[in-house]
Design a protein around this motif. Structure first.
Motif, PDB file in Angstrom:
ATOM      1  N   ARG A 193       1.006  -1.311  -0.121  1.00 45.78           N
ATOM      2  CA  ARG A 193      -0.015   0.104  -0.098  1.00 45.78           C
ATOM      3  C   ARG A 193       1.060   1.113  -0.037  1.00 45.78           C
ATOM      4  N   ALA A 194       0.582   2.137  -0.816  1.00 43.50           N
ATOM      5  CA  ALA A 194       1.317   3.367  -1.034  1.00 43.50           C
ATOM      6  C   ALA A 194       0.359   4.585  -1.157  1.00 43.50           C
ATOM      7  N   GLN A 195       0.577   5.640  -0.595  1.00 40.30           N
ATOM      8  CA  GLN A 195      -0.294   6.736  -0.712  1.00 40.30           C
ATOM      9  C   GLN A 195       0.513   8.031  -1.114  1.00 40.30           C
ATOM     10  N   LEU A 196      -0.157   8.631  -2.120  1.00 40.20           N
ATOM     11  CA  LEU A 196       0.574   9.712  -2.736  1.00 40.20           C
ATOM     12  C   LEU A 196      -0.520  11.129  -2.208  1.00 40.20           C
ATOM     13  N   ARG A 197       0.095  12.100  -2.154  1.00 40.40           N
ATOM     14  CA  ARG A 197      -0.836  13.357  -2.068  1.00 40.40           C
ATOM     15  C   ARG A 197      -0.208  14.661  -2.474  1.00 40.40           C
ATOM     16  N   ARG A 198      -0.815  15.499  -3.300  1.00 44.28           N
ATOM     17  CA  ARG A 198      -0.220  16.616  -3.638  1.00 44.28           C
ATOM     18  C   ARG A 198      -0.405  17.851  -2.708  1.00 44.28           C
ATOM     19  N   LEU A 199       0.512  18.641  -2.314  1.00 47.91           N
ATOM     20  CA  LEU A 199       0.154  19.657  -1.338  1.00 47.91           C
ATOM     21  C   LEU A 199       1.528  20.821  -1.623  1.00 47.91           C
ATOM     22  N   ASP A 200       0.942  21.915  -1.963  1.00 45.32           N
ATOM     23  CA  ASP A 200       1.565  23.237  -2.083  1.00 45.32           C
ATOM     24  C   ASP A 200       3.179  22.784  -3.152  1.00 45.32           C
ATOM     25  N   GLY A 201       2.854  22.235  -4.096  1.00 41.77           N
ATOM     26  CA  GLY A 201       3.943  22.068  -5.163  1.00 41.77           C
ATOM     27  C   GLY A 201       4.674  20.735  -4.714  1.00 41.77           C
ATOM     28  N   TYR A 202       4.269  19.956  -3.693  1.00 39.86           N
ATOM     29  CA  TYR A 202       5.096  18.665  -3.587  1.00 39.86           C
ATOM     30  C   TYR A 202       4.355  17.510  -3.495  1.00 39.86           C
ATOM     31  N   THR A 203       4.952  16.299  -3.849  1.00 38.43           N
ATOM     32  CA  THR A 203       4.223  15.212  -3.592  1.00 38.43           C
ATOM     33  C   THR A 203       4.769  14.450  -2.488  1.00 38.43           C
ATOM     34  N   GLN A 204       3.700  13.971  -1.689  1.00 36.40           N
ATOM     35  CA  GLN A 204       4.137  13.226  -0.647  1.00 36.40           C
ATOM     36  C   GLN A 204       3.872  11.794  -0.746  1.00 36.40           C
ATOM     37  N   ILE A 205       4.732  11.116  -0.152  1.00 33.11           N
ATOM     38  CA  ILE A 205       4.661   9.412  -0.526  1.00 33.11           C
ATOM     39  C   ILE A 205       4.534   8.908   0.965  1.00 33.11           C
ATOM     40  N   GLN A 206       3.788   7.990   1.115  1.00 34.65           N
ATOM     41  CA  GLN A 206       3.772   7.234   2.224  1.00 34.65           C
ATOM     42  C   GLN A 206       3.643   5.628   1.850  1.00 34.65           C
TER      43      GLN A 206
END
Length: 100
Positions: free
Chosen positions: A58-71
């Motif tokens: 399981r991988a989660q990606l989200r977009r926030l203020d020009g950044y991609t956060q991966i967990q």
């Protein structure tokens, strides 16, 4: 026949994770934040989806203020597995190829 040196699997995972620049580990799994534009984010997200599905991780990606956060999260809050570390390495390689 030589002696076999056995180490705890978590030692190997810690060693492997140390080779992945920018990745951090916490109680929920592995994390990485990347500065990507929208197009790069979409391309990486497609690759992550393919890699995660193939590895059944399981991988989660989200977009926030020009950044991609991966967990990357272990199943059911369990311990980190080789699958999660391998996925992080594949994501890192895809990111470097994207930025090359």
């Amino acid at each position: 026949m030589g002696a076999v040196w056995r180490r705890d699997q978590s030692d190997y995972l810690t060693d492997a994770l140390a080779q992945l620049t920018g990745w951090t580990r916490d109680l929920r799994g592995l994390k990485r934040t990347l500065q990507l534009d929208e197009s790069e984010h979409r391309q990486l997200a497609e690759q992550v989806t393919i890699y995660a599905d193939a590895a059944e991780v399981r991988a989660q990606l989200r977009r926030l203020d020009g950044y991609t956060q991966i967990q990357i999260c272990p199943a059911e809050g369990g311990p980190l597995t080789p699958g999660e570390v391998s996925l992080a390495a594949r994501i890192e390689a895809a990111y470097k190829a994207l930025k090359a």
